[in-house]
Design a protein around this motif. Structure first.
Motif, PDB file in Angstrom:
ATOM      1  N   ILE A   1      46.064  32.653  49.950  1.00 23.28           N
ATOM      2  CA  ILE A   1      45.223  33.792  50.054  1.00 23.28           C
ATOM      3  C   ILE A   1      46.084  35.007  50.410  1.00 23.28           C
ATOM      4  CG2 ILE A   1      43.508  35.035  51.602  1.00 23.28           C
ATOM      5  CD1 ILE A   1      42.470  31.837  52.283  1.00 23.28           C
ATOM      6  N   LEU A   2      46.417  35.701  49.432  1.00 26.30           N
ATOM      7  CA  LEU A   2      47.438  36.965  49.354  1.00 26.30           C
ATOM      8  C   LEU A   2      46.850  38.109  49.827  1.00 26.30           C
ATOM      9  CD1 LEU A   2      49.699  35.706  46.569  1.00 26.30           C
ATOM     10  CD2 LEU A   2      49.575  34.885  49.007  1.00 26.30           C
ATOM     11  N   TYR A   3      47.168  38.992  50.777  1.00 29.77           N
ATOM     12  CA  TYR A   3      46.985  40.367  51.144  1.00 29.77           C
ATOM     13  C   TYR A   3      48.242  41.310  50.343  1.00 29.77           C
ATOM     14  CZ  TYR A   3      45.558  45.044  53.153  1.00 29.77           C
ATOM     15  OH  TYR A   3      45.090  46.169  53.517  1.00 29.77           O
TER      16      TYR A   3
ATOM     17  N   LYS B   1      39.981  34.745  42.545  1.00 29.02           N
ATOM     18  CA  LYS B   1      39.477  35.883  42.950  1.00 29.02           C
ATOM     19  C   LYS B   1      40.455  36.997  43.300  1.00 29.02           C
ATOM     20  CE  LYS B   1      34.721  35.062  42.933  1.00 29.02           C
ATOM     21  NZ  LYS B   1      33.772  35.632  43.710  1.00 29.02           N
ATOM     22  N   SER B   2      39.999  38.206  42.799  1.00 31.86           N
ATOM     23  CA  SER B   2      40.808  39.533  43.055  1.00 31.86           C
ATOM     24  C   SER B   2      39.979  40.413  43.661  1.00 31.86           C
ATOM     25  CB  SER B   2      41.724  39.960  41.871  1.00 31.86           C
ATOM     26  OG  SER B   2      42.428  41.107  42.298  1.00 31.86           O
ATOM     27  N   HIS B   3      40.080  40.923  45.077  1.00 32.60           N
ATOM     28  CA  HIS B   3      39.196  41.942  45.497  1.00 32.60           C
ATOM     29  C   HIS B   3      39.940  43.255  46.036  1.00 32.60           C
ATOM     30  CE1 HIS B   3      36.068  38.926  46.523  1.00 32.60           C
ATOM     31  NE2 HIS B   3      37.139  38.234  46.725  1.00 32.60           N
ATOM     32  N   GLU B   4      39.713  44.337  45.317  1.00 31.28           N
ATOM     33  CA  GLU B   4      40.422  45.465  45.887  1.00 31.28           C
ATOM     34  C   GLU B   4      39.853  45.869  47.179  1.00 31.28           C
ATOM     35  OE1 GLU B   4      41.120  49.475  43.347  1.00 31.28           O
ATOM     36  OE2 GLU B   4      39.219  49.573  44.192  1.00 31.28           O
TER      37      GLU B   4
ATOM     38  N   HIS C   1      45.188  44.808  47.508  1.00 29.55           N
ATOM     39  CA  HIS C   1      44.149  43.700  47.077  1.00 29.55           C
ATOM     40  C   HIS C   1      44.224  42.320  47.963  1.00 29.55           C
ATOM     41  CE1 HIS C   1      44.320  46.382  43.450  1.00 29.55           C
ATOM     42  NE2 HIS C   1      43.409  45.966  43.061  1.00 29.55           N
ATOM     43  N   ILE C   2      43.106  41.678  47.951  1.00 34.91           N
ATOM     44  CA  ILE C   2      43.159  40.444  48.535  1.00 34.91           C
ATOM     45  C   ILE C   2      43.067  39.433  47.275  1.00 34.91           C
ATOM     46  CG2 ILE C   2      41.803  38.705  49.758  1.00 34.91           C
ATOM     47  CD1 ILE C   2      40.656  41.054  51.394  1.00 34.91           C
TER      48      ILE C   2
END
Length: 499
Positions: A457-459, A479-482, A490-491
């Protein structure tokens, strides 16, 4: 320059202007000690200017004496304040007095405030009377503080606005509905508007940035100081404060303006608003720059009008109170909480968790709050960060093993189920190439610490680097969350399939 200006003042040349120029020199170039040395034994020259026929000279002299903070000046300034018949000068005397130890005058200050409170305010003198009362109040509050009202309104109904990450309003709304099923919710551009029956849920939602209150009847106003003040005072604001706090008025507030106005325009605008609110409320609402109990948030909207909301400082936000120590690269705790919330479905209880760039420990702490971990390790090359991380974890009542070491020199006896971290990013002297090199080395080494099926899990501020470097390394992007388009954050959630 200072010496020349002081000599001209002694000779009676352009006294008012030179007093102002000296104050500017002190402000810009830190010349206070030099001027104090020049004045030694000649303090009477400046004191005598308080008797000048020119009111602005008296004003500038008092303010300069306040800047110098020589205790010899306090009594003459107070005497001049009492005797001066020009109303517009009086607040300047009080500003100067604020730079001294004026405790011996506290009774007289309170008495003067009481007298002004009974004085008939006319349209002609209102501005200066209110400014004088504001300065007197400040002097009292500065020494005695505010007799703060205690918040007791946990079980009351409110209209609230939760400022959130714009991309994840639904996430926060869902958390609110789970904890407060009776809430009536509406998604807005910057967050979640809701009618709630209580506030007992606020510690359970970690993804909102700020909690504001909407007072019905005070939602909007024309963008004019008088209109805003009338809207505030004619609204049920005092009833709202009364129902949610012990004690009686006055309540102390500050103003915050979100607008395209420049700083100078904002200052003038807010001063007018504050003065008018105090006058219209008979000082049941008092503006202060310190020890305030609530904030009136004025937000200029697209139509050029003003939305008005309330932030209560009597209602403490303790969600991240463990985060007592930070470093410049520390992630915002609400973003760490958002990371944990968005990755929650990929976490498992009792996981062995590693943060290879842990900083002050926020990521690991928030991860554990979202889903209980087993053993957690935090690694950081900065000793100061590790010391602060240990303090934060202790405050959060969590057991986390923090190690001061370069992650690329770290070894461990067993493999981890999960990695969660705020990846290094370009800051200070760190260049883009150096950041890329860290990412490259990270993806080369990290598989040695992972079980098959482990989660990363990378910020990150460098999404494209992650995409490129995970290719052919045994990772798949789940998953990739902006988080922020402006900051490029991104997360990213990755699964390690193993080689």
């Amino acid at each position: 320059m200072i010496q020349e200006l002081w000599e001209q003042i002694q000779d009676g040349q352009e006294v008012r202007q030179n007093l102002s120029k000296i104050r500017q020199e002190i402000k810009d170039n830190g010349e206070r000690r030099k001027l104090s040395s020049l004045l030694e034994g000649k303090e009477a020259v400046l004191i005598n200017l308080l008797q000048s026929e020119d009111a602005k000279t008296r004003k500038n002299a008092a303010l300069l004496m306040g800047d110098l903070r020589n205790p010899l000046f306090l009594a003459p300034i107070w005497k001049a304040y009492q005797e001066d018949g020009q109303r517009f000068v009086k607040s300047s005397y009080l500003s100067a007095i604020g730079n001294f130890d004026y405790r011996e005058y506290m009774d007289a200050i309170k008495e003067q405030l009481a007298v002004l409170g009974k004085e008939k305010v006319t349209e002609e003198n209102q501005k200066h009377v209110m400014e004088e009362m504001r300065k007197l109040s400040f002097l009292i509050v500065h020494i005695e503080g505010v007799s703060a009202h205690k918040f007791i309104g946990w079980d009351k109904a409110y209209d609230i606005f939760l400022i959130t990450n714009r991309n994840y309003r639904e996430l926060t709304a869902g958390e609110l509905m789970e904890l407060e099923p009776n809430a009536k919710i509406k998604l807005m551009g910057a967050g979640v508007m809701a009618r709630v029956t209580n506030l007992n849920w606020i510690k359970g939602i970690r993804t909102y940035q700020e909690l504001l209150f909407v007072v019905r009847g005070m939602e909007t106003s024309e963008m004019e100081p008088d209109k805003i003040a009338h809207t505030v005072v004619d609204s049920p604001l005092l009833s709202f404060l009364s129902k949610s706090h012990e004690g009686n008025p006055p309540y102390h507030f500050r103003l915050e303006l979100k607008s395209k106005k420049d700083l100078g325009q904002k200052s003038v605008f807010l001063k007018k608003v504050a003065s008018k609110i105090e006058a219209l409320s008979d000082r049941k609402l008092i503006n202060t720059t310190e020890n305030y109990e609530f904030e009136l948030r004025l937000i200029e909207n697209k139509l050029g009008n003003c939305n008005i909301m309330v932030k209560l400082f009597t209602l403490k936000d303790t969600r991240f109170s463990y985060r007592r120590e930070v470093i410049p690269t520390s992630i915002k705790p609400v973003n760490a909480a958002l990371t944990a919330a968005l990755a929650k479905e990929y976490m498992k209880e009792d996981a062995q968790v590693l943060d290879p760039f842990c900083g002050v420990g926020t990521m690991l702490i928030e991860r554990h709050k979202a889903v209980r971990a087993n053993t957690s390790y935090g690694i950081d090359i900065q000793e100061d960060a590790i010391l602060k991380a240990r303090e934060n974890a202790e405050a959060a009542r969590q057991v986390i093993h923090f190690i001061n070491r370069d992650f690329f020199q770290f070894t461990h006896d067993y493999l981890f189920d999960e990695v969660i971290t705020n990846m290094p990013f370009k800051i200070g002297r760190l260049t883009d190439d150096e950041v890329y090199d860290i990412y490259k080395r990270f993806f080369q080494i990290i598989p040695d610490f992972l079980k098959k099926g482990s989660v990363l899990i990378l910020y990150t501020h460098n999404r494209e680097d992650v995409v490129q470097l995970t290719f052919r390394t045994g990772f798949s992007i789940m998953k990739s969350h902006e988080v922020s388009k402006k900051e490029g954050t991104h997360i990213m959630i990755l699964r390690y399939a193993g080689n």
